[in-house]
Design an enzyme around this catalytic site. Structure first.
Site, PDB file in Angstrom:
ATOM      1  N   SER A  79       7.830  26.155  -8.111  1.00 33.67           N
ATOM      2  CA  SER A  79       7.248  24.817  -8.119  1.00 33.67           C
ATOM      3  C   SER A  79       6.526  24.634  -9.434  1.00 33.67           C
ATOM      4  O   SER A  79       6.302  25.594 -10.156  1.00 33.67           O
ATOM      5  CB  SER A  79       6.263  24.644  -6.959  1.00 33.67           C
ATOM      6  OG  SER A  79       5.649  23.378  -7.000  1.00 33.67           O
ATOM      7  N   ARG A 328      15.410  25.084  -8.297  1.00 34.42           N
ATOM      8  CA  ARG A 328      15.369  24.828  -6.855  1.00 34.42           C
ATOM      9  C   ARG A 328      15.463  23.328  -6.620  1.00 34.42           C
ATOM     10  O   ARG A 328      14.934  22.527  -7.403  1.00 34.42           O
ATOM     11  CB  ARG A 328      14.061  25.369  -6.267  1.00 34.42           C
ATOM     12  CG  ARG A 328      13.944  25.254  -4.730  1.00 34.42           C
ATOM     13  CD  ARG A 328      14.893  26.192  -4.036  1.00 34.42           C
ATOM     14  NE  ARG A 328      14.588  26.325  -2.613  1.00 34.42           N
ATOM     15  CZ  ARG A 328      15.152  25.595  -1.651  1.00 34.42           C
ATOM     16  NH1 ARG A 328      16.065  24.674  -1.958  1.00 34.42           N
ATOM     17  NH2 ARG A 328      14.826  25.788  -0.386  1.00 34.42           N
ATOM     18  N   THR A 364       2.725  20.579  -1.902  1.00 31.73           N
ATOM     19  CA  THR A 364       2.136  21.773  -1.307  1.00 31.73           C
ATOM     20  C   THR A 364       1.071  21.412  -0.282  1.00 31.73           C
ATOM     21  O   THR A 364       1.010  21.987   0.812  1.00 31.73           O
ATOM     22  CB  THR A 364       1.527  22.684  -2.396  1.00 31.73           C
ATOM     23  OG1 THR A 364       2.543  23.010  -3.351  1.00 31.73           O
ATOM     24  CG2 THR A 364       0.982  23.967  -1.797  1.00 31.73           C
ATOM     25  N   CYS A 549      23.824  33.522  -7.859  1.00 31.16           N
ATOM     26  CA  CYS A 549      23.165  32.444  -7.115  1.00 31.16           C
ATOM     27  C   CYS A 549      21.652  32.641  -7.057  1.00 31.16           C
ATOM     28  O   CYS A 549      21.156  33.718  -6.718  1.00 31.16           O
ATOM     29  CB  CYS A 549      23.737  32.367  -5.701  1.00 31.16           C
ATOM     30  SG  CYS A 549      23.024  31.073  -4.677  1.00 31.16           S
ATOM     31  N   CYS A 552      19.349  27.719  -5.000  1.00 30.16           N
ATOM     32  CA  CYS A 552      18.777  26.389  -5.241  1.00 30.16           C
ATOM     33  C   CYS A 552      19.295  25.351  -4.263  1.00 30.16           C
ATOM     34  O   CYS A 552      18.666  24.321  -4.056  1.00 30.16           O
ATOM     35  CB  CYS A 552      19.024  25.945  -6.683  1.00 30.16           C
ATOM     36  SG  CYS A 552      20.732  25.481  -7.050  1.00 30.16           S
ATOM     37  N   CYS A 555      24.683  23.014  -4.712  1.00 33.85           N
ATOM     38  CA  CYS A 555      26.108  22.900  -4.369  1.00 33.85           C
ATOM     39  C   CYS A 555      26.307  22.287  -3.001  1.00 33.85           C
ATOM     40  O   CYS A 555      27.206  21.454  -2.798  1.00 33.85           O
ATOM     41  CB  CYS A 555      26.788  24.262  -4.455  1.00 33.85           C
ATOM     42  SG  CYS A 555      25.974  25.560  -3.480  1.00 33.85           S
TER      43      CYS A 555
END
Length: 580
Positions: A79, A328, A364, A549, A552, A555
């Site tokens: 983040s 992410r 958050t 990978c 995230c 896809c």
């Protein structure tokens, strides 16, 4: 927060035997009061609040178990992050007290805000909406914060198990959730058991809280099964890409928070950049790209590398060192996209439900607060009902949400993100958001819609301008595999591919002619490729490099044919982020 477990029982053919990480921790049995999936701020806050309530009531046998798929708590967390501490102040009032020997010390008070509109070579000051005022907030690494929060959870008696990947939701014969199961270990890529094979384990609970973060794999199934989006719009997403740098001390401005819009993104693509100065000469820099972008030639990773060369950013980065990289997805749907959050046997909490405040660029505090409210509702329901009465339903959690500050703040900004869908694109969105922030303030009688799912926004490649990205200089910008090496990601190669495509050739026929290799460009980790192959009808074959990978989930969201399904790999695998 590394743990392991030893043989204790068997349940429906699933062994409870596994060896994990550095030391042994005995799991007494697999029946608990509350099972929480996900060791981020929402899941940990829910766990802490549950045990606080139980301990205050003298109910020390009340069992709260938290499962986290990463090898250590925090490894998969990424983040910005500038935290608004309101929920943390409620959960742990002494979190920053000088009298607390276990206080969270890795904080930098935000001291100065800048908002800029970028063109290719210049930056222009623009007014920031009041939601972006960071007075009283702190720049942190959410990765470090989650590790600290897990320690506080264990102190109050939460059973925290990192390296356990919940892969399946378990249901009663009546159709209520009764817990989760971890995936089998030791399967080869051919799906046959290896010598190290071990069956997954079932964890049964009267209440299961899903705190998987954005686009959780179990959450997808639960939302579909119970039709939790029947009264809400589809979720819309962004992809956040981030690096942490150590910069020249002469350029360091501790507490500085910079946000930008415009360059390098085209005007029909939502997104923006950030740069936060924290710690000792550390800088968090990143770019968020809305995944409803239309041009399949656009590569979010390429846009991020290009952004760092803008003079406003490169000034700080020149002479510095890139330490880590992460990526992410995040929820951008806001108020319109909040699903029903309670279901028979459990609830959705945190970012898996979609409580990010996009104009505020914060989630958050809302994630933590939702976890605390779900905990209070769950403890009350468990205390006042018996298992014989059937499946638990957290009606009170839904009521609490609608009366909470989460609901109020998301409703107030509900029209800002979808305003960027107007024919004026970026510029129309900026103008309308200004009106909403300073004049309407959420009281407008209308609510805009998002306009469909992100993959539906993708146009054919022959209708869009091709984008060529400059070669990285290996000083400020880097090739994608160099960046992936900074994530610490690791997957055992001889295991079933967790990025599931039923038929590679069919996928290529559906996507390649129309989008010309979109998967290679939307992925920020070099997972997908089209490799020249004369034996194939298209002259290329679709290839998945699953070991790259970083989890995230892009896809699963952006692929136009919607036949890539992200499933959790073996527990403990994936990225091992540092200071993200």
């Amino acid at each position: 927060m590394s743990t392991s477990w030893i043989p204790t029982s068997f349940d429906n053919g699933r062994s409870t035997t596994s060896i994990r990480h550095h030391h042994t921790k005995t799991l007494r049995n697999n029946q608990v009061d509350v099972c929480i999936v996900g060791g981020g701020p929402a899941g940990l806050s829910a766990a802490i609040r549950l045990k606080q309530l139980a301990n205050e009531a003298g109910n020390e046998d009340f069992r709260v178990l938290l499962l986290e798929k990463s090898g250590d708590i925090g490894d998969h967390i990424v983040s910005g992050n500038v935290i608004e501490p309101s929920a943390l102040n409620e959960l742990l009032p002494d979190w920053n007290s000088e009298d607390n020997p276990n206080r969270f010390e890795d904080i930098t008070p935000a001291t100065k805000d800048k908002m800029r509109f970028l063109t290719k070579g210049r930056s222009w000051p623009i007014p920031a909406p009041p939601q972006m005022n960071n007075h009283g907030n702190y720049i942190i690494s959410l990765n470090q914060f989650s590790k600290w929060l897990a320690e506080r959870a264990e102190e109050v008696g939460v059973e925290v198990y990192a390296g356990f990947a919940a892969a399946e939701v378990l249901y009663t014969k009546e159709g209520a959730v009764k817990g989760v199961a971890t995936n089998d270990l030791g399967l080869g890529r051919d799906m046959k058991p290896k010598e190290s094979f071990e069956r997954g384990m079932e964890f049964h609970a009267r209440c299961t809280l899903l705190a998987e973060g954005c686009h959780g794999s179990l959450t997808k199934g639960v939302i579909k099964k119970y039709d939790l989006r029947r009264d809400s719009e589809p979720q819309t997403y962004g992809l956040g890409l981030k690096e942490v740098w150590e910069i020249d001390p002469a350029k360091f401005e501790k507490g500085l928070c910079v946000h930008s819009m415009g360059y390098p993104l085209p005007s029909n693509t939502y997104g923006g950049g950030w740069m936060y100065h924290f710690g000792d000469n550390m800088v968090s820099i990143g770019l968020v790209v809305g995944l409803d972008y239309p041009n399949p030639w656009l590569a979010p990773y390429g846009e991020f590398q290009k952004m760092k060369h803008h003079p406003m950013y490169s000034h700080y980065l020149e002479g510095g060192k890139c330490i880590s990289y992460a990526a992410r997805t995040l929820n951008e749907g806001g108020f319109q996209s909040i699903p029903k959050c309670s279901f028979p046997g459990g609830a959705l909490i945190g970012d898996t439900a979609g409580f990010l405040n996009v104009p505020k660029i914060k989630g958050t505090h809302t994630a933590m607060r939702s976890g605390m409210m779900a905990a209070e509702a769950a403890y009350d329901a468990l205390s006042n009902t018996s298992e014989a009465e059937g499946a638990l339903f957290l009606y009170d959690y839904e009521d609490k949400l609608r009366k909470s500050s989460i609901w109020k703040e998301l409703h107030q900004v509900r029209n800002m993100r979808p305003s960027f869908h107007s024919p004026l694109g970026l510029y129309g969105g900026i103008m309308y958001s200004g009106l909403e922030a300073y004049i309407f303030r959420g009281y407008s009688p209308w609510t805009f819609k998002h306009g469909g799912r992100d993959h539906e926004a993708t146009k054919p490649a022959d209708q869009c301008k091709k984008i060529e990205y400059p070669k990285p200089d290996n000083k400020i910008s880097f090739d994608i595999l160099t960046s992936v090496s900074r994530t610490g990601t690791n997957h055992e190669e001889d295991q079933p591919i967790h990025l599931q495509v039923a038929d590679y050739d069919r996928h290529a026929k559906l996507d390649y002619p129309k989008y010309q290799g979109l998967e290679n460009r939307f992925c920020p980790a070099g997972v997908y490729e089209y490799v020249e192959d004369e034996t194939k009808e298209l002259g290329v074959r679709f290839q998945i490099n699953a070991q790259n990978c970083v989890h995230c989930k892009t896809c699963d969201i952006k692929d136009p044919s919607q036949d890539i399904t992200w499933q959790t790999p073996q527990g403990g695998e994936g990225p091992k982020y540092v200071m993200t």
